[in-house]
Design a protein around this motif. Structure first.
Motif, PDB file in Angstrom:
ATOM      1  N   ILE A   1      15.439   9.720 -11.071  1.00 23.43           N
ATOM      2  CA  ILE A   1      15.639   8.613 -10.133  1.00 23.43           C
ATOM      3  C   ILE A   1      14.731   7.475 -10.576  1.00 23.43           C
ATOM      4  CG2 ILE A   1      13.902   9.423  -8.474  1.00 23.43           C
ATOM      5  CD1 ILE A   1      15.846   8.299  -6.264  1.00 23.43           C
ATOM      6  N   GLY A   2      15.235   6.261 -10.495  1.00 19.41           N
ATOM      7  CA  GLY A   2      14.428   5.095 -10.835  1.00 19.41           C
ATOM      8  C   GLY A   2      13.873   4.464  -9.574  1.00 19.41           C
ATOM      9  N   ILE A   3      12.679   3.884  -9.688  1.00 26.55           N
ATOM     10  CA  ILE A   3      12.121   3.148  -8.557  1.00 26.55           C
ATOM     11  C   ILE A   3      11.540   1.817  -9.033  1.00 26.55           C
ATOM     12  CG2 ILE A   3      11.584   5.241  -7.227  1.00 26.55           C
ATOM     13  CD1 ILE A   3       8.581   4.644  -7.756  1.00 26.55           C
ATOM     14  N   HIS A   4      11.569   0.859  -8.123  1.00 26.98           N
ATOM     15  CA  HIS A   4      10.858  -0.409  -8.260  1.00 26.98           C
ATOM     16  C   HIS A   4      10.017  -0.537  -6.998  1.00 26.98           C
ATOM     17  CE1 HIS A   4      13.352  -1.680 -11.607  1.00 26.98           C
ATOM     18  NE2 HIS A   4      14.436  -1.473 -10.887  1.00 26.98           N
ATOM     19  N   LEU A   5       8.801  -1.024  -7.123  1.00 28.59           N
ATOM     20  CA  LEU A   5       7.908  -1.138  -5.980  1.00 28.59           C
ATOM     21  C   LEU A   5       7.229  -2.495  -5.996  1.00 28.59           C
ATOM     22  CD1 LEU A   5       6.572   0.348  -3.557  1.00 28.59           C
ATOM     23  CD2 LEU A   5       4.793   1.106  -5.156  1.00 28.59           C
ATOM     24  N   LEU A   6       7.354  -3.226  -4.884  1.00 24.61           N
ATOM     25  CA  LEU A   6       6.684  -4.512  -4.714  1.00 24.61           C
ATOM     26  C   LEU A   6       5.715  -4.381  -3.556  1.00 24.61           C
ATOM     27  CD1 LEU A   6       6.387  -7.564  -5.351  1.00 24.61           C
ATOM     28  CD2 LEU A   6       8.160  -7.956  -3.622  1.00 24.61           C
ATOM     29  N   LEU A   7       4.430  -4.551  -3.843  1.00 25.97           N
ATOM     30  CA  LEU A   7       3.406  -4.447  -2.810  1.00 25.97           C
ATOM     31  C   LEU A   7       3.284  -5.756  -2.052  1.00 25.97           C
ATOM     32  CD1 LEU A   7       0.608  -2.717  -4.929  1.00 25.97           C
ATOM     33  CD2 LEU A   7       2.418  -1.638  -3.593  1.00 25.97           C
ATOM     34  N   ALA A   8       3.073  -5.658  -0.756  1.00 25.46           N
ATOM     35  CA  ALA A   8       2.798  -6.841   0.056  1.00 25.46           C
ATOM     36  C   ALA A   8       1.433  -7.393  -0.334  1.00 25.46           C
ATOM     37  CB  ALA A   8       2.801  -6.469   1.536  1.00 25.46           C
ATOM     38  N   PRO A   9       1.197  -8.673  -0.080  1.00 17.41           N
ATOM     39  CA  PRO A   9      -0.143  -9.212  -0.320  1.00 17.41           C
ATOM     40  C   PRO A   9      -1.162  -8.484   0.567  1.00 17.41           C
ATOM     41  CG  PRO A   9       1.418 -10.964   0.234  1.00 17.41           C
ATOM     42  CD  PRO A   9       2.121  -9.670   0.440  1.00 17.41           C
ATOM     43  N   ALA A  10      -2.398  -8.451   0.117  1.00 17.99           N
ATOM     44  CA  ALA A  10      -3.462  -7.826   0.913  1.00 17.99           C
ATOM     45  C   ALA A  10      -3.549  -8.526   2.264  1.00 17.99           C
ATOM     46  CB  ALA A  10      -4.795  -7.916   0.177  1.00 17.99           C
ATOM     47  N   GLY A  11      -3.821  -7.767   3.303  1.00 17.60           N
ATOM     48  CA  GLY A  11      -3.936  -8.327   4.647  1.00 17.60           C
ATOM     49  C   GLY A  11      -5.184  -9.175   4.807  1.00 17.60           C
TER      50      GLY A  11
ATOM     51  N   ASP B   1      -7.969  -8.552   5.981  1.00 15.24           N
ATOM     52  CA  ASP B   1      -9.231  -7.881   5.658  1.00 15.24           C
ATOM     53  C   ASP B   1      -9.435  -7.725   4.157  1.00 15.24           C
ATOM     54  OD1 ASP B   1      -9.735  -7.630   8.361  1.00 15.24           O
ATOM     55  OD2 ASP B   1      -8.875  -5.607   8.488  1.00 15.24           O
ATOM     56  N   GLY B   2      -8.468  -8.187   3.359  1.00 12.91           N
ATOM     57  CA  GLY B   2      -8.578  -8.080   1.911  1.00 12.91           C
ATOM     58  C   GLY B   2      -8.142  -6.716   1.409  1.00 12.91           C
ATOM     59  N   PRO B   3      -8.273  -6.477   0.109  1.00  9.40           N
ATOM     60  CA  PRO B   3      -7.866  -5.205  -0.480  1.00  9.40           C
ATOM     61  C   PRO B   3      -8.666  -4.041   0.105  1.00  9.40           C
ATOM     62  CG  PRO B   3      -8.298  -6.840  -2.194  1.00  9.40           C
ATOM     63  CD  PRO B   3      -8.767  -7.424  -0.895  1.00  9.40           C
ATOM     64  N   ARG B   4      -7.999  -2.902   0.220  1.00  8.90           N
ATOM     65  CA  ARG B   4      -8.646  -1.681   0.711  1.00  8.90           C
ATOM     66  C   ARG B   4      -8.672  -0.662  -0.415  1.00  8.90           C
ATOM     67  NH1 ARG B   4      -5.719  -0.089   6.165  1.00  8.90           N
ATOM     68  NH2 ARG B   4      -7.406   1.440   6.192  1.00  8.90           N
ATOM     69  N   PRO B   5      -9.851  -0.273  -0.880  1.00  7.85           N
ATOM     70  CA  PRO B   5      -9.929   0.700  -1.975  1.00  7.85           C
ATOM     71  C   PRO B   5      -9.158   1.982  -1.656  1.00  7.85           C
ATOM     72  CG  PRO B   5     -12.087  -0.253  -1.532  1.00  7.85           C
ATOM     73  CD  PRO B   5     -11.170  -0.723  -0.435  1.00  7.85           C
ATOM     74  N   GLY B   6      -8.342   2.394  -2.614  1.00  7.50           N
ATOM     75  CA  GLY B   6      -7.572   3.625  -2.472  1.00  7.50           C
ATOM     76  C   GLY B   6      -6.209   3.441  -1.831  1.00  7.50           C
ATOM     77  N   TRP B   7      -5.950   2.251  -1.279  1.00  7.16           N
ATOM     78  CA  TRP B   7      -4.684   2.049  -0.572  1.00  7.16           C
ATOM     79  C   TRP B   7      -3.477   2.132  -1.507  1.00  7.16           C
ATOM     80  CZ3 TRP B   7      -1.354   2.710   2.806  1.00  7.16           C
ATOM     81  CH2 TRP B   7      -0.200   1.948   2.900  1.00  7.16           C
ATOM     82  N   THR B   8      -3.537   1.501  -2.668  1.00  7.97           N
ATOM     83  CA  THR B   8      -2.387   1.511  -3.571  1.00  7.97           C
ATOM     84  C   THR B   8      -2.052   2.934  -4.002  1.00  7.97           C
ATOM     85  OG1 THR B   8      -2.926  -0.706  -4.340  1.00  7.97           O
ATOM     86  CG2 THR B   8      -1.451   0.575  -5.721  1.00  7.97           C
ATOM     87  N   SER B   9      -3.057   3.733  -4.255  1.00  8.62           N
ATOM     88  CA  SER B   9      -2.823   5.125  -4.622  1.00  8.62           C
ATOM     89  C   SER B   9      -2.170   5.892  -3.471  1.00  8.62           C
ATOM     90  CB  SER B   9      -4.142   5.784  -5.030  1.00  8.62           C
ATOM     91  OG  SER B   9      -3.917   7.124  -5.399  1.00  8.62           O
ATOM     92  N   ALA B  10      -2.642   5.670  -2.251  1.00 10.63           N
ATOM     93  CA  ALA B  10      -2.055   6.339  -1.087  1.00 10.63           C
ATOM     94  C   ALA B  10      -0.604   5.910  -0.886  1.00 10.63           C
ATOM     95  CB  ALA B  10      -2.888   6.037   0.163  1.00 10.63           C
TER      96      ALA B  10
END
Length: 192
Positions: free
Chosen positions: A97-107, A109-118
């Motif tokens: 299966i193929g996937i494409h993923l677009l992350l929303a801009p950081a909220g 509070d700014g980037p949260r360490p570990g969030w992208t991995s989760a």
């Protein structure tokens, strides 16, 4: 549709994208320069809605809104590699299966360490376990070093550098793209 707990962050939900209802959110994301590799920066809100309404009519390509505790955080697209231009660049195996993923801009509070991995954990769980697939293929633009690095750090195995051919159809136009293929097997992501 699919939920997974992201320790330290909340509950990640993945639901079908509502082409019209979610158009404002998605348009806000894709028009930003940071989303240039998504290829939609110049589209209007209505063109974004039309694009995803077209996709909703396909059996092979699907769009999902990813939410964290009900707040939109990403756009996930899945597709059947055999029905996509990527099939011209690698030997598609049963269960891919193929996937494409677009992350929303950081909220705010700014980037949260570990969030992208989760977030990637939830998306790969949906694709591999929820959809009962054996392997994920991704094809980020080679110039998108952040995306390539993110996938490789998450356990994806680098595949070949390829050139995805141009698609010029009445309803779809995709320019040629130099991409780094990468693969994640279910037994690697979820051993046991």
């Amino acid at each position: 549709m699919f939920e997974r707990r992201a320790d330290g962050f909340g509950t990640v939900g993945i639901r079908s994208l509502d082409a019209e209802g979610d158009a404002d959110v998605v348009h806000g994301w894709v028009r930003e320069e940071r989303a240039a590799f998504w290829g939609m920066t110049g589209l209007t809100r209505d063109q974004v809605a039309e694009t995803y309404a077209h996709m909703a009519g396909l059996d092979t390509h699907h769009a999902f809104l990813v939410e964290l505790d009900g707040t939109p955080v990403a756009l996930l697209q899945t597709y059947e590699p055999t029905e996509d231009r990527v099939s011209e660049c690698y030997d598609v195996a049963p269960g891919d299966i193929g996937i494409h993923l677009l992350l929303a801009p950081a909220g705010g509070d700014g980037p949260r360490p570990g969030w992208t991995s989760a977030l990637l954990d939830a998306c790969t769980a949906y694709a591999l376990l929820g959809l009962d697939r054996r392997r994920i293929v991704v094809d980020p633009d080679v110039r998108n070093e952040k995306a390539v690095g993110r996938f490789l750090r998450h356990g994806f195995e680098a595949g070949p550098l390829v050139t995805l051919p141009e698609i010029d159809l009445p309803d779809v136009y995709l320019p040629e793209k130099k991409a780094q293929l990468a693969f994640l097997r279910r037994e690697v992501a979820f051993p046991g």
